[in-house]
Write a protein that holds these residues in place. Structure first.
Motif, short mmCIF file in Angstrom:
data_model
loop_
_atom_site.label_atom_id
_atom_site.label_comp_id
_atom_site.label_asym_id
_atom_site.label_seq_id
_atom_site.Cartn_x
_atom_site.Cartn_y
_atom_site.Cartn_z
N ALA A 1 -42.56 -24.64 -56.39
CA ALA A 1 -42.18 -23.32 -55.95
C ALA A 1 -42.87 -22.29 -56.83
CB ALA A 1 -40.67 -23.15 -56.05
N VAL A 2 -43.20 -21.18 -56.22
CA VAL A 2 -43.80 -20.09 -56.99
C VAL A 2 -42.68 -19.19 -57.50
CG1 VAL A 2 -45.27 -18.07 -56.85
CG2 VAL A 2 -45.91 -20.16 -55.64
N ILE A 3 -42.64 -19.01 -58.82
CA ILE A 3 -41.61 -18.13 -59.38
C ILE A 3 -42.23 -16.76 -59.58
CG2 ILE A 3 -39.97 -17.83 -61.26
CD1 ILE A 3 -39.47 -20.34 -59.72
N LEU A 4 -41.64 -15.78 -58.90
CA LEU A 4 -42.22 -14.44 -58.86
C LEU A 4 -42.36 -13.84 -60.26
CD1 LEU A 4 -43.14 -13.00 -56.37
CD2 LEU A 4 -41.05 -11.66 -56.41
N GLU A 5 -41.30 -14.03 -61.09
CA GLU A 5 -41.31 -13.44 -62.43
C GLU A 5 -42.48 -13.99 -63.25
OE1 GLU A 5 -38.83 -14.61 -60.83
OE2 GLU A 5 -36.88 -13.84 -61.48
#
Lengths: 258, 156
Positions: free
Chosen positions: B133-137
């Motif tokens: 998953a891509v973590i936005l932060e």
């Protein structure tokens, strides 16, 4: 001060012994379920009285509750641009909480109080004593069909309540607010899980049915043999059942997470 | 007790209606699908699953083909996600699993991209190719860090 403490202790003792009496009564009812002969005809009649006659109020309230959920849910969700998940909000709140609890509360008011009043009147008119004189067990003859029918009827009523509620939410969300019908149903189907939600809902309804059946028949059975006694017992059925339903609901939700 | 056939009929209709409501809730709303021992159980280990939850949908090209059954920790401390898929599905062994988000704030779900191998995944197999998953932060953090480094480089 001393009297206050003494009264408190007395009340507590009374409460605990009352619980014990209800439990013993429940044991008698359970034992008489398996005692021959089975009172099947009486049981079917009770399903008619407790279930079929409660149907109108269940259908009306279910649709109304679903419509209100649809309206409130839509207005709140639309603020976040998430109106598409209205189906999930309506379905989950109905299936997990509202349908079993509200059905049980409505059935308490509609059928539980009537059960208490009926048995209470039999106590006042000494019909139960008459049965005892003919060496017929009044628990087996009168109480068990009623308690059993209440337990059996509750999951059916709760399921009907849920379906009506989903329909009510559909009515407001799709017909009035103009959501897409497919979106409503698909978000509902995505969110609801058979094992966690539907089975949990039916289990809750079954437990509530047993609870209301037991309390209503116990209160009727132990009515003081006066007209005031019958009215007090009927009131107490509604109060005690409603409170127990909400308390037990909390514990079922906390223990099983449904 | 008097016999009343009409009442019996009404009671029967009531019971049927109740059972029909239960059946509707179970089959149509609850969706007893992809469950039970017949489902295709495939696991995948991810470094990061973000906010993926059990029961999140699994899709191929946007079509729902199953659901996340359970999420646990593997021996190497990666997240092991077990997928419960449509048993009729034929997935090559070089299928890629990635965790994506629907919209910016939407829910996480698992997307599968079937590969080209002839061998198929069987129940109990593990998907080798995963995309976490891509973590936005973290992405924003990296972006800020990179521009900072770039700025320093320019000064030199």
């Amino acid at each position: 001060m001393v009297t206050a403490v003494r009264d408190l202790g007395f009340l507590w003792l009374q409460f605990v012994s009352e619980l014990g009496r209800i439990a013993r009564f429940g044991g008698r009812v359970l034992a008489s379920v398996v005692t021959p002969p089975p009172r099947l005809r009486q049981f079917i009649d009770e399903i008619y009285h407790l279930g079929v006659l409660s149907l109108v109020i269940i259908v009306l309230c279910g649709t109304a509750v679903g419509a209100v959920l649809g309206l409130q849910g839509y207005n709140t969700l639309a603020r976040f641009g998430a109106a598409d998940s209205l189906g999930a909000v309506v379905g989950l709140s109905l299936i997990r909480e509202l349908a079993p609890v509200l059905t049980a509360l409505l059935a308490t008011g509609r059928a539980g109080s009537a059960t208490t009043a009926e048995i209470g009147t039999m106590v006042v008119t000494e019909q139960l004593d008459g049965l005892r004189m003919m060496s017929v067990d009044p628990v087996h003859y009168v109480v068990t069909p009623k308690a059993l029918a209440m337990t059996a009827v509750m999951p059916l009523l709760s399921a009907l309540f849920t379906v009506c509620g989903i329909f009510g939410g559909y009515l407001i969300g799709v017909r009035v607010m103009g959501l897409d019908a497919g979106r409503y149903m698909s978000s509902l189907q995505d969110a609801v899980d058979f094992h966690d939600d539907v089975l949990g809902s039916l289990l809750k309804a079954l437990v509530f049915g047993g609870l209301v059946g037991l309390i209503a028949t116990y209160r009727g059975f132990t009515t003081a043999p006066t007209s005031a006694g019958v009215s007090a017992a009927t009131t107490s059925t509604v109060v005690v059942s409603s409170v127990s339903i909400l308390v037990v609901d909390y514990f079922i939700t906390a223990l099983w997470g449904v | 007790m008097r016999r009343s056939p009409v009442r019996d009929l009404i009671v029967g209709c009531f019971v049927l209606a109740g059972l029909a409501a239960i059946a509707y809730l179970s089959l149509s709303v609850g969706g007893i699908s992809y469950t039970g021992p017949t489902g295709l159980k495939i696991s995948a280990d991810f470094d990061e699953i973000g906010g993926l939850k059990p029961r999140a949908p699994v899709v191929i090209s946007g079509v729902k083909v199953g659901a996340v059954e359970s999420i646990g920790l593997a021996d190497d401390y990666r997240a092991r996600v077990v997928l419960n898929l449509d048993p009729a599905l034929k997935l090559p062994i070089d299928t890629t699993a990635s965790i994506v988000t629907s919209g910016v704030l939407g829910d996480r779900y698992v997307s599968l991209q079937p590969g080209a191998e002839d061998q198929l995944l069987a129940s109990g197999d593990r998907i080798e190719f995963v995309e976490s998953a891509v973590i936005l932060e973290r992405m924003i953090g990296k972006l800020i860090h990179n521009t900072d480094v770039g700025g320093n480089g320019d000064k030199k």
